[in-house]
Design an enzyme around this catalytic site. Structure first.
Site, PDB file in Angstrom:
ATOM      1  N   GLY A   1      -1.148 -23.399  -3.373  1.00 55.06           N
ATOM      2  CA  GLY A   1      -2.450 -22.786  -3.643  1.00 55.06           C
ATOM      3  C   GLY A   1      -3.621 -23.622  -3.172  1.00 55.06           C
ATOM      4  O   GLY A   1      -4.757 -23.132  -3.160  1.00 55.06           O
TER       5      GLY A   1
ATOM      6  N   CYS B   1       5.713   9.303  -2.517  1.00 53.07           N
ATOM      7  CA  CYS B   1       5.567   9.425  -1.071  1.00 53.07           C
ATOM      8  C   CYS B   1       5.986  10.834  -0.648  1.00 53.07           C
ATOM      9  O   CYS B   1       7.060  11.316  -1.023  1.00 53.07           O
ATOM     10  CB  CYS B   1       6.440   8.391  -0.362  1.00 53.07           C
ATOM     11  SG  CYS B   1       6.504   8.611   1.432  1.00 53.07           S
TER      12      CYS B   1
ATOM     13  N   CYS C   1       9.278  10.309   1.810  1.00 53.06           N
ATOM     14  CA  CYS C   1      10.576   9.821   1.323  1.00 53.06           C
ATOM     15  C   CYS C   1      10.733   9.926  -0.180  1.00 53.06           C
ATOM     16  O   CYS C   1      11.783   9.614  -0.719  1.00 53.06           O
ATOM     17  CB  CYS C   1      10.799   8.368   1.750  1.00 53.06           C
ATOM     18  SG  CYS C   1       9.842   7.191   0.745  1.00 53.06           S
TER      19      CYS C   1
ATOM     20  N   CYS D   1       4.211   6.309   2.252  1.00 53.49           N
ATOM     21  CA  CYS D   1       4.391   4.869   2.072  1.00 53.49           C
ATOM     22  C   CYS D   1       3.600   4.113   3.125  1.00 53.49           C
ATOM     23  O   CYS D   1       3.674   4.430   4.317  1.00 53.49           O
ATOM     24  CB  CYS D   1       5.858   4.473   2.278  1.00 53.49           C
ATOM     25  SG  CYS D   1       6.963   5.018   0.982  1.00 53.49           S
TER      26      CYS D   1
ATOM     27  N   CYS E   1       9.825   3.195   4.238  1.00 47.41           N
ATOM     28  CA  CYS E   1       9.886   4.660   4.193  1.00 47.41           C
ATOM     29  C   CYS E   1      10.998   5.186   5.107  1.00 47.41           C
ATOM     30  O   CYS E   1      11.791   6.030   4.715  1.00 47.41           O
ATOM     31  CB  CYS E   1       8.530   5.227   4.611  1.00 47.41           C
ATOM     32  SG  CYS E   1       8.275   6.943   4.145  1.00 47.41           S
TER      33      CYS E   1
END
Lengths: 227, 261, 296
Positions: C35, C244, C247, C269, C275
């Protein structure tokens, strides 16, 4: 309670080539609890100067000023602040206030500074204002817009809000009518009765003779007189 | 603890300064400054521009490092502290009120966010509580709570200054540094601010070091006064004593120069 | 797909070896202090700032000839930027490329984390515009560095407070700040906040490159990453409340596509590979029909 010994004062005016002006020499004075001593002497003789030295407003050139155990002439600013808060009161000639503060709060402030609960402090303030004939409708207003006499009475109320063991009063009855003068004198007598030591300046002979047990002529401490 | 208890019983100064000096090359910023400050006391520092008062204040507040001298806060040696500790002190126990409120506020953050920042900086994590405290403080500095979500850029100068005060006092600091807090405000606004400051000093038992060139402000607010000239303290004592019976030539000049209204 | 035609003109992956060493040092530092933003000497790349130069430099420093590279932009393999960058590395490094998340060894991404869970041995490289999470509240670099050094992060919560005050909830929907291993506040790049939970405990190495700002930071595998919030306004990894349309996935991040000028829309997606993979396995969405393949 108040004991002044060998007090002297001079002013050095640096902006006038360092001219040294001695104004007081060898002042002696005592005020016992329950006593009221009046300072007399012509204008400029040093009455207010003496008062201011006792209050700590003016420095001294020599000598001592004992209020109880504390020598104001030598005390640290902190100690004088504490003294002024609970022991020594001062009713000056002029009211100096922060703008915007309501009259009731102005008078209650010495008690608030001592930690008195606000309702009690304000009740005492109300009491005093009533005695001094300040109408209730004015209590929420700042005294900055009041007449001279009204301001003086607010000043007096503030000075008597707390039961100081020692009190300085400078012309407390000036610019007051007979009725209000009477109230102020009563307040002083009541303070005396509870054991306060009072040092005062009264131009009004009548007032002086009512409250003062004796007078001290400050002309006796003027350098010219000593020489 | 009430103010009485604070003043009456404490014998140790909250802030103890000894031999403080700061130079800029050969020029004196401030030299050999000594004083003690106790809880509940307001110390005024006056002098003209160039007197060293601002340098002194920035050294005291940790914005600059003095060349010599010691500063002890609550018995702790400030100059020996790590920067992290000093910064933490600056967010909790200490407060600094800038002359220009824009320097002491985040102009792009709402009033509530400004007041809440110090709380969040010391770990407050409950939005409702933070907002509640912010609302409370805005009330105390007489900013109506409907302005809590407004940005300070939409506030008047006096309001910004009061917001800065709220932002600083929310974490209950014990020592407040103020740099000309009423400068740039008009007279009636100044009066309101001074009144507010007096009340807060009394109610919260704050110790304050206030730098100003305005003698009326110190007379109203300060218990004690230090007069500075050329970087040195030339006189100090009770405020009313220094103003009514000035001893030093410069103090006399300063006092006599005040315009009477 | 390999393209060797101009391979001799460039050093492997474009950057010279010394530059790659410098970047690798920065990466190792970043991994050692999760970080923490490590400054690095960002090079002039054959693309302007704002087009992924940081991510490209990190990828270039990490690539070895055996790598299989995937590049996505907003989850899609077939947008202009993804295609360009993939071609770039194909040409300069000659590495194999793929669109399948699970087959890739190194994935460079702009603004999304793949839906398919990553595994040990994979590297995810993020393109970062502004690495400093405090930048918009505190413009001074000197101050923000101090804040990170001294863990003074109150300001970060001010940002969230402002959101709630203004919108009734934390309205930050992407670029949502996180706390790494309880020490550094980090900007996860403009990924949707829906992706934030995937940052934490990932088996992959996650590297972040900001070319214009010249910073690199990193999350080693299985790092603890927590999104900032308030006790009474907890973090919500939200997405559109739809499945979605191609899919049928219920838990993947969706793109909203306007289909006509009567307000018609569909949700698909954002992760094209995810997807496609689901459709290959027989999942069907509300609008899926074999003829519409390629029309979305």
């Amino acid at each position: 309670m108040i004991r002044i010994e060998n007090l002297s004062k001079s002013f050095t005016l640096h902006n006038q080539d360092g001219a040294v002006i001695p104004v007081m020499v060898g002042a002696h004075l005592t005020v016992a609890p329950g006593e009221c001593v009046g300072l007399i002497g012509q204008s400029g003789a040093g009455k207010s100067t003496l008062m201011r030295m006792v209050w700590g407003n003016y420095l001294t050139a020599g000598g001592s000023i004992h209020i109880g155990m504390l020598d104001v002439a030598r005390a640290a600013p902190r100690d004088i602040i504490a003294l002024r808060r609970d022991t020594l009161g001062y009713v000056s000639q002029f009211l100096r206030v922060v703008p915007r503060v309501p009259t009731l709060n102005v008078v209650a402030e010495p008690l608030l500074a001592l930690g008195t609960p606000a309702p009690k402090a304000r009740a005492r303030a109300a009491d005093l204002l009533q005695r001094l004939n300040i109408p209730e409708r004015l209590w929420t207003l700042s005294p900055t817009t009041f007449s001279g006499g009204e301001q003086q009475r607010v000043n007096i109320a503030r000075g008597f809000a707390h039961d100081y063991p020692a009190l300085l009063v400078d012309e407390p009855t000036a610019s007051l009518d007979a009725a209000n003068r009477e109230v102020v004198l009563e307040l002083i007598l009541e303070a005396k009765a509870r054991g306060a030591a009072i040092l005062g300046i009264f131009h009004d002979e009548g007032a002086r003779s009512r409250v003062c047990d004796r007078v001290v002529d400050v002309t006796g401490f003027t350098p010219k007189a000593a020489a | 603890m009430s103010l009485v208890e604070k003043i009456g019983t404490t014998d140790t100064p909250l802030l103890k300064v000894a031999g403080l000096s700061k130079h800029y090359g050969a020029r004196i910023g401030c030299a050999d400054v000594n004083f003690d400050l106790y809880p509940g006391e307001v110390l005024g520092i006056v002098g003209e521009s160039g007197s060293g008062k601002s340098t002194l204040l920035s050294c005291l507040a940790g914005h600059q490092r003095p060349d010599t001298g010691q500063i002890a806060y609550d018995g702790r040696d400030i100059l020996a502290m790590s920067e992290s500790e000093r910064r933490r002190l600056g967010r909790t126990d200490w407060a600094y009120v800038h002359q220009n409120p824009r320097d002491g506020l985040r102009m792009g953050v709402s009033a509530g966010g400004n007041v809440g920042e110090r709380l969040m900086a010391v770990g407050a994590r409950h939005y409702g509580d933070i907002r509640g405290k912010a609302t409370d403080w805005l009330g105390r500095v007489e900013i109506t709570t409907d302005r809590i979500d407004d940005r300070p850029s939409s506030f008047s100068g006096g309001m910004q200054q009061r917001l800065q005060i709220a932002r600083n006092l929310v974490t209950g600091p014990r020592l407040v540094f103020m740099d000309e807090p009423t400068g740039g405000l008009d007279v009636s606004v100044q009066a309101r601010l001074l009144d507010l400051l007096r009340g807060l000093v009394r109610d919260l038992g704050l110790s304050v070091v206030i730098v100003t060139h305005d003698l009326a402000v110190v007379r109203l607010l300060a218990h004690r006064l230090m007069v500075m000239q050329g970087g040195r303290v030339i006189e100090q004592g009770l405020t009313d004593q220094v103003l009514d019976d000035p001893q030093h030539a410069y103090s006399q000049l300063l006092v006599s120069s005040v315009l009477q209204v | 797909m390999k393209d060797d035609s101009t391979a001799e003109a460039y050093n492997f992956a474009y950057l010279d070896e010394q530059t790659k060493r410098m970047i690798r040092r920065a990466i190792l530092k970043g991994l050692a202090v999760p970080g923490y933003q490590v400054p690095f000497a960002s090079r002039e790349m054959p693309m302007p700032y704002g087009w992924g130069t940081g991510g490209v430099q990190v990828t270039a420093a990490c690539l070895v000839p055996e790598d299989r590279l995937k590049v996505i932009d907003q989850g899609a393999d077939d947008t202009t930027n993804a295609v360009s960058i993939r071609k770039f590395f194909s040409r300069t490094a000659g590495v194999a490329t793929t669109e399948r998340t699970q087959d890739a060894t190194l994935i460079q991404t702009r603004h999304r984390i793949p839906e398919t869970p990553l595994h040990v041995g994979q590297i995810l490289v993020y393109q970062v515009p502004i690495p400093e999470p405090l930048r918009f509240l505190e413009p001074r670099e000197t101050e923000t560095r101090k804040m990170h050094e001294l863990e003074e992060y109150g300001l970060m919560h001010v940002k969230l407070y402002e959101d709630i005050a203004r919108h009734g909830q934390i309205a930050t929907s992407y670029d949502y700040p996180v706390m790494v291993e309880g020490r550094y506040v980090m900007d996860p790049s403009p990924i949707p906040k829906f992706d934030n939970p995937k940052l934490s405990g990932s088996p992959a190495i996650q590297l972040f490159g900001a070319g214009r700002e010249q910073r690199i930071y990193a999350l080693p595998p299985f790092t603890k990453v927590v999104s900032l919030d308030f006790d009474d306004h907890p973090f919500q990894p939200s997405k559109a409340a739809h499945d979605c349309d191609l899919c049928g996935a219920a838990r993947s991040y969706l793109d909203e596509v306007i289909t006509d000028d009567q307000g018609g829309r569909m949700f698909v997606c954002s992760d094209t590979d995810f997807c496609a993979g689901r459709r290959e396995m027989g999942h069907k969405g509300r609008l899926w029909a074999p003829e519409t393949e390629g029309a979305a």
